[in-house]
Enzyme design. Structure first.
Site, PDB file in Angstrom:
ATOM      1  N   ASP A 189       0.853  -0.648  -0.326  1.00  0.00           N
ATOM      2  CA  ASP A 189      -0.045  -0.070   0.321  1.00  0.00           C
ATOM      3  C   ASP A 189       0.932   1.165  -0.073  1.00  0.00           C
ATOM      4  OD1 ASP A 189      -3.494  -0.425   1.348  1.00  0.00           O
ATOM      5  OD2 ASP A 189      -2.187   2.296   0.636  1.00  0.00           O
TER       6      ASP A 189
ATOM      7  N   ASN B 276      -5.418  -4.565  -6.563  1.00  0.00           N
ATOM      8  CA  ASN B 276      -6.441  -3.457  -6.718  1.00  0.00           C
ATOM      9  C   ASN B 276      -6.625  -2.042  -6.159  1.00  0.00           C
ATOM     10  OD1 ASN B 276      -9.170  -4.302  -4.654  1.00  0.00           O
ATOM     11  ND2 ASN B 276      -7.665  -3.336  -2.982  1.00  0.00           N
TER      12      ASN B 276
ATOM     13  N   TYR C 174     -13.026   8.076 -12.530  1.00  0.00           N
ATOM     14  CA  TYR C 174     -13.366   6.557 -12.561  1.00  0.00           C
ATOM     15  C   TYR C 174     -13.880   4.962 -13.100  1.00  0.00           C
ATOM     16  CZ  TYR C 174     -14.078   3.410  -8.809  1.00  0.00           C
ATOM     17  OH  TYR C 174     -14.033   2.637  -8.194  1.00  0.00           O
TER      18      TYR C 174
ATOM     19  N   LYS D 178     -11.905   2.690 -14.931  1.00  0.00           N
ATOM     20  CA  LYS D 178     -12.719   0.869 -14.770  1.00  0.00           C
ATOM     21  C   LYS D 178     -13.096   0.331 -16.340  1.00  0.00           C
ATOM     22  CE  LYS D 178     -11.230   0.792 -10.046  1.00  0.00           C
ATOM     23  NZ  LYS D 178     -11.412  -0.176  -9.700  1.00  0.00           N
TER      24      LYS D 178
ATOM     25  N   ILE E  57     -19.435  -1.180  -1.731  1.00  0.00           N
ATOM     26  CA  ILE E  57     -18.981  -2.160  -0.545  1.00  0.00           C
ATOM     27  C   ILE E  57     -18.669  -1.436   0.489  1.00  0.00           C
ATOM     28  CG2 ILE E  57     -17.491  -3.995   0.306  1.00  0.00           C
ATOM     29  CD1 ILE E  57     -18.873  -5.501  -2.333  1.00  0.00           C
TER      30      ILE E  57
ATOM     31  N   THR F 189     -16.274   0.010   2.646  1.00  0.00           N
ATOM     32  CA  THR F 189     -15.329  -0.161   2.977  1.00  0.00           C
ATOM     33  C   THR F 189     -15.152   2.237   3.244  1.00  0.00           C
ATOM     34  OG1 THR F 189     -14.468   0.910   1.066  1.00  0.00           O
ATOM     35  CG2 THR F 189     -14.675  -1.528   1.000  1.00  0.00           C
TER      36      THR F 189
HETATM   37  N1  LIG Z   1     -15.875   0.177  -1.683  1.00  0.00           N
HETATM   38  C1  LIG Z   1     -16.870   0.482  -3.197  1.00  0.00           C
HETATM   39  O1  LIG Z   1     -18.298   0.272  -2.796  1.00  0.00           O
HETATM   40  C2  LIG Z   1     -16.094  -0.452  -4.132  1.00  0.00           C
HETATM   41  C3  LIG Z   1     -17.050  -0.590  -5.432  1.00  0.00           C
HETATM   42  C4  LIG Z   1     -16.576  -0.976  -6.625  1.00  0.00           C
HETATM   43  C5  LIG Z   1     -14.761  -0.575  -7.019  1.00  0.00           C
HETATM   44  N2  LIG Z   1     -14.054  -0.641  -5.948  1.00  0.00           N
HETATM   45  C6  LIG Z   1     -12.320  -0.669  -6.092  1.00  0.00           C
HETATM   46  O2  LIG Z   1     -11.505  -1.610  -4.902  1.00  0.00           O
HETATM   47  C7  LIG Z   1     -10.494  -1.352  -4.419  1.00  0.00           C
HETATM   48  C8  LIG Z   1     -10.305  -1.428  -3.242  1.00  0.00           C
HETATM   49  O3  LIG Z   1     -11.162  -0.012  -2.957  1.00  0.00           O
HETATM   50  P1  LIG Z   1     -11.931   0.073  -1.133  1.00  0.00           P
HETATM   51  O4  LIG Z   1     -13.283   0.456  -1.850  1.00  0.00           O
HETATM   52  O5  LIG Z   1     -11.207  -0.974  -0.305  1.00  0.00           O
HETATM   53  O6  LIG Z   1     -11.014   1.367  -0.778  1.00  0.00           O
HETATM   54  P2  LIG Z   1     -10.321   2.199   0.606  1.00  0.00           P
HETATM   55  O7  LIG Z   1     -10.314   3.449  -0.068  1.00  0.00           O
HETATM   56  O8  LIG Z   1     -10.626   1.152   1.900  1.00  0.00           O
HETATM   57  O9  LIG Z   1      -8.733   1.173   0.232  1.00  0.00           O
HETATM   58  C9  LIG Z   1      -8.062   1.661  -1.201  1.00  0.00           C
HETATM   59  C10 LIG Z   1      -6.496   1.461  -0.866  1.00  0.00           C
HETATM   60  O10 LIG Z   1      -6.006   1.325  -1.746  1.00  0.00           O
HETATM   61  C11 LIG Z   1      -4.662   2.446  -1.824  1.00  0.00           C
HETATM   62  N3  LIG Z   1      -3.494   3.354  -2.995  1.00  0.00           N
HETATM   63  C12 LIG Z   1      -4.433   4.407  -2.767  1.00  0.00           C
HETATM   64  N4  LIG Z   1      -3.509   4.833  -3.998  1.00  0.00           N
HETATM   65  C13 LIG Z   1      -2.515   4.194  -4.072  1.00  0.00           C
HETATM   66  C14 LIG Z   1      -1.256   4.224  -4.855  1.00  0.00           C
HETATM   67  N5  LIG Z   1      -1.464   4.910  -5.856  1.00  0.00           N
HETATM   68  N6  LIG Z   1      -0.410   3.353  -4.806  1.00  0.00           N
HETATM   69  C15 LIG Z   1      -0.526   2.270  -4.037  1.00  0.00           C
HETATM   70  N7  LIG Z   1      -2.098   1.870  -2.915  1.00  0.00           N
HETATM   71  C16 LIG Z   1      -3.329   3.036  -2.829  1.00  0.00           C
HETATM   72  C17 LIG Z   1      -5.011   3.712   0.365  1.00  0.00           C
HETATM   73  O11 LIG Z   1      -3.775   4.072   0.367  1.00  0.00           O
HETATM   74  C18 LIG Z   1      -6.206   2.107   0.561  1.00  0.00           C
HETATM   75  O12 LIG Z   1      -5.655   1.347   1.156  1.00  0.00           O
HETATM   76  C19 LIG Z   1     -11.039   0.616  -5.417  1.00  0.00           C
HETATM   77  O13 LIG Z   1     -10.151  -0.512  -6.901  1.00  0.00           O
HETATM   78  C20 LIG Z   1     -11.987   0.549  -6.146  1.00  0.00           C
HETATM   79  O14 LIG Z   1     -12.063   1.783  -6.760  1.00  0.00           O
HETATM   80  C21 LIG Z   1     -14.458  -0.683  -4.745  1.00  0.00           C
END
Ligand SMILES: NC(=O)c1ccc[n+]([C@@H]2O[C@H](COP(=O)([O-])OP(=O)(O)OC[C@H]3O[C@@H](n4cnc5c(N)ncnc54)[C@H](O)[C@@H]3O)[C@@H](O)[C@H]2O)c1
Length: 253
Positions: free
Chosen positions: A38, A91, A157, A161, A190, A192
């Site tokens: 991360d 991710n 975004y 994606k 989700i 989070t």
């Molecule tokens: N939560 C949702 O509803 C949802 C839905 C669809 C897709 N997603 C995707 O799931 C993935 C995870 O999202 P999440 O909901 O767990 O979000 P989150 O914000 O809880 O976690 C994302 C993590 O990515 C890290 N990050 C950000 N920029 C970074 C970089 N340049 N290098 C390395 N790490 C980096 C952050 O520090 C964080 O720990 C993302 O790609 C997000 O787009 C999330």
């Protein structure tokens, strides 16, 4: 320790929070050796601590997915410490500028979301694939989104994606006969920190987000982790180039 992932080595990006953290914990619970990466060292360190407390095997490597050198170092460290790289979960991601229309979208925000959410996935795939080819195979799962398959308000975004889905399919075709399977997971909303932030700012969005899903609620990170683990495992040995929706029926409407 027993489990579906016994002795398997996985590298996870964005492992310091949300979906990445939960997936790291579930992989470790299933006997996997987890490289938690991360940009956020505190978050990543906490994930590793939690895995170790439960008797699992993991280490943290700081990694910015937009930095090729960081990515290469993380793959090299994985091989130095665990000997190989069986699976990767690409991710890490950000929302970018929210609720800004295409005509007003700031160029800086566009570059940032494309860099992290799309170029970052490609950079990770590049170095992971180089290692997997040396070993004769592996499996990669990229995090896309339901917004990798349909349009939405956050254009940067959504564009990134959709790019992840295209990259996943092309990568899968490139390496299908080399023992490397590449798939994407497309989550609905989700619970989070990414989503909780919106709900904290505007509590009425919670109900709105719930009702987007025919199941009547948002998903939980472990519901994505389960799909990722299946896609990595030999149970999915004939599955490649797919964008799998885990979305409570969101895209069935
Ligand atoms: N939560 C949702 O509803 C949802 C839905 C669809 C897709 N997603 C995707 O799931 C993935 C995870 O999202 P999440 O909901 O767990 O979000 P989150 O914000 O809880 O976690 C994302 C993590 O990515 C890290 N990050 C950000 N920029 C970074 C970089 N340049 N290098 C390395 N790490 C980096 C952050 O520090 C964080 O720990 C993302 O790609 C997000 O787009 C999330």
């Amino acid at each position: 320790m027993k489990g579906k992932m016994l002795g398997k080595v996985v590298l996870i990006t964005g492992g310091g929070s949300g979906i990445g953290r939960t997936t790291a914990i579930v992989f470790a619970r299933e006997g996997g050796k987890v490289v938690v990466t991360d940009i956020d060292s505190d978050g990543g360190g906490q994930t590793v601590q939690s895995i170790k407390k439960s008797g699992g095997d993991a280490f943290f490597q700081k990694l910015d997915v937009t930095n090729a050198q960081n990515v290469q170092t993380a793959v090299d460290k994985t091989v130095q410490i665990y000997g190989r790289l069986d699976y990767a979960f690409n991710n890490a991601g950000i929302i970018g500028a929210a609720d800004i229309l295409v005509g007003d979208y700031p160029e800086k925000s566009w570059d940032m979301v494309i860099d992290i959410n799309l170029k970052g996935v490609w950079l990770c795939m590049k170095y992971e694939i180089q290692q997997m080819l040396k070993q004769g195979g592996g499996a990669i799962v990229n995090t896309a989104s339901v917004y990798g398959l349909v349009g939405g308000i956050n254009a940067g975004y959504v564009a990134a994606k959709h790019g992840v889905v295209g990259l996943t399919k092309s990568g899968a075709l490139n390496y299908a006969d080399k023992g490397i399977r590449i798939n994407a997971v497309c989550p609905g909303f989700i619970r989070t920190p990414m989503v909780e932030k919106f709900i904290e700012e505007k509590p009425e969005t919670e109900k709105e987000f719930n009702t987007l899903h025919p199941i009547g609620r948002m998903g939980q990170p472990d519901e994505i982790a389960a799909a990722v683990i299946w896609l990595c495992s030999d149970s999915a040995s004939f599955v490649t180039g797919q964008a799998i929706n885990v979305d409570g029926g969101f895209l069935a409407q």
